[in-house]
Every structure is written in structure tokens, then in C-alpha cells.
Scaffold this motif. Structure first.
Motif, PDB file in Angstrom:
ATOM      1  N   THR A 253       7.206 -20.732  17.652  1.00  0.00           N
ATOM      2  CA  THR A 253       7.328 -21.164  19.047  1.00  0.00           C
ATOM      3  C   THR A 253       7.305 -19.981  20.018  1.00  0.00           C
ATOM      4  OG1 THR A 253       9.736 -21.217  18.679  1.00  0.00           O
ATOM      5  CG2 THR A 253       8.568 -23.309  18.547  1.00  0.00           C
ATOM      6  N   PHE A 273       8.790 -25.994  24.090  1.00  0.00           N
ATOM      7  CA  PHE A 273       8.811 -24.949  23.070  1.00  0.00           C
ATOM      8  C   PHE A 273       9.985 -23.998  23.298  1.00  0.00           C
ATOM      9  CE2 PHE A 273       4.589 -26.333  21.928  1.00  0.00           C
ATOM     10  CZ  PHE A 273       4.501 -26.015  20.584  1.00  0.00           C
ATOM     11  N   TYR A 277      12.883 -22.920  20.369  1.00  0.00           N
ATOM     12  CA  TYR A 277      13.278 -21.624  19.831  1.00  0.00           C
ATOM     13  C   TYR A 277      14.584 -21.103  20.407  1.00  0.00           C
ATOM     14  CZ  TYR A 277      11.469 -18.871  23.870  1.00  0.00           C
ATOM     15  OH  TYR A 277      11.233 -18.319  25.110  1.00  0.00           O
TER      16      TYR A 277
END
Length: 311
Positions: A253, A273, A277
Motif C-alpha cells: 500500500t 490505501f 497501511y
């Protein structure tokens, strides 16, 4: 033009404003993940300090990772939760710079720390007899300290260069945090220097450590395959696959965010995203790296037993 170049006092964080239903869904979800992150990582740090059996390089690095995950998520999740329930989504210029610097620093440090942890496990499994000499306490402190300090210096440099640029227009950041790529889209000056620093940093902190991690786990797996016990091989494969899953989720990501072609258009996928992460991975780390570990479970029981006995 004169209005566009006035001194910036605050930024507006757009976040998920265009998706009110998503905001209502994200608040309880992100709150629950943040609380799990805090509780899980705090428990790992406490146990690794209180139980002398965990005074080893592996748990020293795990403690660093837990502290890092707490700091990383705390740089933006509390404010994000407030903004999910509020229509006024602002952050001061100084607050934006501090948030940007701390999130860059902690995120970059995690990239290096995951590589250091893979190196530590590789030595422990592939060179067990020489492991105490190769991974001495002094080297552990040096590796962890260098990761924290170098990434902080790198992040301060990137933040200063980015925030010294002139900003134009509405000052609305198309993100739920002061993410550096989103802030740079508002700059009306030359961003080539800042983008060059980010590209060099991304190359050094993403493909290079990820390649090193993959090589380390390939060596680990080749050593595991020579283990005569089938049960031992299954356990080792289970542990390694879980570690690699978290590492690939985090690096995949981040690489998508920082190494894809730059676009002036804001995309909801960038924010999704970022949640993956920056929120999901810190929540999974204590479960995957520590709470599934037999030694940690025994240490938790020992510490809990001492506490009950004291009462």
C-alpha cells in the motif's frame, strides 16, 4: 494573484466529506481499530519490560515496533476521528507541518525496522550458534537508534522543503491528514526539489528494504525445509507466512501511494490505501508478531499472575 499568495494560517482537510455515509461507517471502525492498536501494542511493551525472559534482541525490536505503531497512528487518527463527526475540518499551518513530519518519520522508521527484524530472525534461524555474538545488545541499540534518528532527519528535511513553498487557492487538502503528496498539490511554486527528495526516500525505504526482507525470508524458509519434524516445519511456515502477509500489506500500500505516477487529481483510493497501511497494519502487528507467540503468552500469564498476587 495577491490573494492566492497570502500567508497560510490553516488548511482544510477534505477527508471523506463527499461520502457522509462512509464517514458514519468509518468512525466506529477506525475507533475500534485504534483502541485495539493502543491496547495491543501497549501490552507488548509492558510485558517485554516486566518479564526478564523477553530481554532478547527479538523482543527489543518488537517493543520498538509497538512504540512506533502507537506513535504512528496517534499522529493523525485522533484528529481524523474528530473530523469524521465534525463539519469543521481544519488544522493550523504549524499543526499540519508537525503532523506531516511525525507521520513521515514514524512511517519511514517502520520500513527500516521491519527490515532489521527480518535480519534478526534470519540470523537467529540460519546462524543459531553465532547469533548471540552477531546480534549483540550494542548492535541492537545501534540499529534501532540509527533507524529512528536517520528517518527523523529525513522527514524534517522533507517537511521544511514542502512547507516553505507558496500555497495557492482554497488551501483544501484532499485527504484526511496532512499527507505530504496531498499538500504538495496545493503548492503554486516549483515542487521539483521536494518531489526529488520524496522519490529518493521512497526508493531507499521501500523497494530496497522489501527486497532485503524477501531475501531474508527466503533464507529462513530454505533453513526450515531442512527441519526433520513435519510439525516444526508447519509451525515455522505458519509464522513466516503471517509475517510476510503483514509486511506485504504495509509495503504494497505504501509503494502504491509513493511510487505511482503523480496525479493532480485527488482520488478516494489514496485515502483508502492510507487507512490500510496506517491503521490496519499497526493493529495487526501485535497479533501477528507477538500475541501468537508462545513465549509472549507465557510472559503475559506470569505478569498477570504477579499482579493478582500483589493484590
Amino acid at each position: 494573484e495577491s490573494v492566492n499568495r497570502t500567508v497560510v494560517s490553516q488548511f482544510f482537510l477534505k477527508g471523506f466529506s463527499g461520502y457522509p455515509v462512509l464517514e458514519h461507517l468509518l468512525f466506529p471502525l477506525c475507533l475500534a481499530m485504534y483502541l485495539v492498536t493502543l491496547l495491543g501494542n501497549t501490552a507488548i511493551v509492558a510485558v517485554s519490560i516486566l518479564d526478564a525472559r523477553l530481554y532478547t534482541p527479538m523482543y527489543f525490536f518488537l517493543g520498538n515496533l509497538s512504540i512506533l505503531d502507537i506513535c504512528y497512528t496517534s499522529t493523525f487518527v485522533p484528529l481524523m476521528l474528530v473530523h469524521l463527526l465534525s463539519s469543521q475540518k481544519t488544522i493550523s499551518f504549524i499543526g499540519c507541518a508537525i503532523q506531516m513530519c511525525l507521520s513521515l518519520s514514524t512511517g519511514s522508521t517502520e520500513c527500516l525496522l521491519l527490515a532489521i527484524m527480518a535480519y534478526d530472525r534470519c540470523l537467529a534461524i540460519c546462524r543459531p550458534l553465532r547469533y548471540p555474538v552477531l546480534m549483540s545488545p550494542r548492535l541492537c541499540l545501534l540499529l534501532a537508534g540509527a533507524a529512528w534518528v536517520l528517518c527523523l532527519l529525513k522527514s524534517v528535511t522533507e517537511t521544511v522543503i514542502a512547507m516553505r513553498l507558496p500555497f495557492c487557492g482554497h488551501h483544501m487538502v484532499s485527504h484526511f491528514t496532512c499527507e505530504i503528496l496531498a499538500v504538495l498539490k496545493l503548492a503554486c511554486g516549483d515542487t521539483s526539489v521536494s518531489e526529488a527528495f520524496l522519490l529518493v526516500g521512497a526508493i531507499l525505504l521501500l523497494p530496497v528494504p522489501l527486497t532485503f526482507i524477501c531475501l531474508s525470508y527466503m533464507l529462513i524458509l530454505s533453513t526450515i525445509l531442512r527441519v526433520p519434524s513435519a510439525a516444526g516445519r508447519r509451525k515455522a511456515f505458519s509464522t513466516c507466512s503471517a509475517h510476510l502477509a503483514v509486511v506485504l500489506l504495509f509495503y504494497g500500500t505504501v509503494i502504491f501511494m509513493y511510487m505511482k505516477p503523480k496525479s493532480k487529481e485527488a482520488r478516494i483510493s489514496d485515502e483508502v490505501f492510507t487507512v490500510l497501511y496506517a491503521v490496519v497494519t499497526p493493529m495487526l502487528n501485535p497479533v501477528i508478531y507477538s500475541l501468537r507467540n508462545k513465549e509472549v503468552k507465557e510472559a503475559v500469564r506470569t505478569v498477570w499472575g504477579r499482579r493478582k498476587a500483589c493484590r
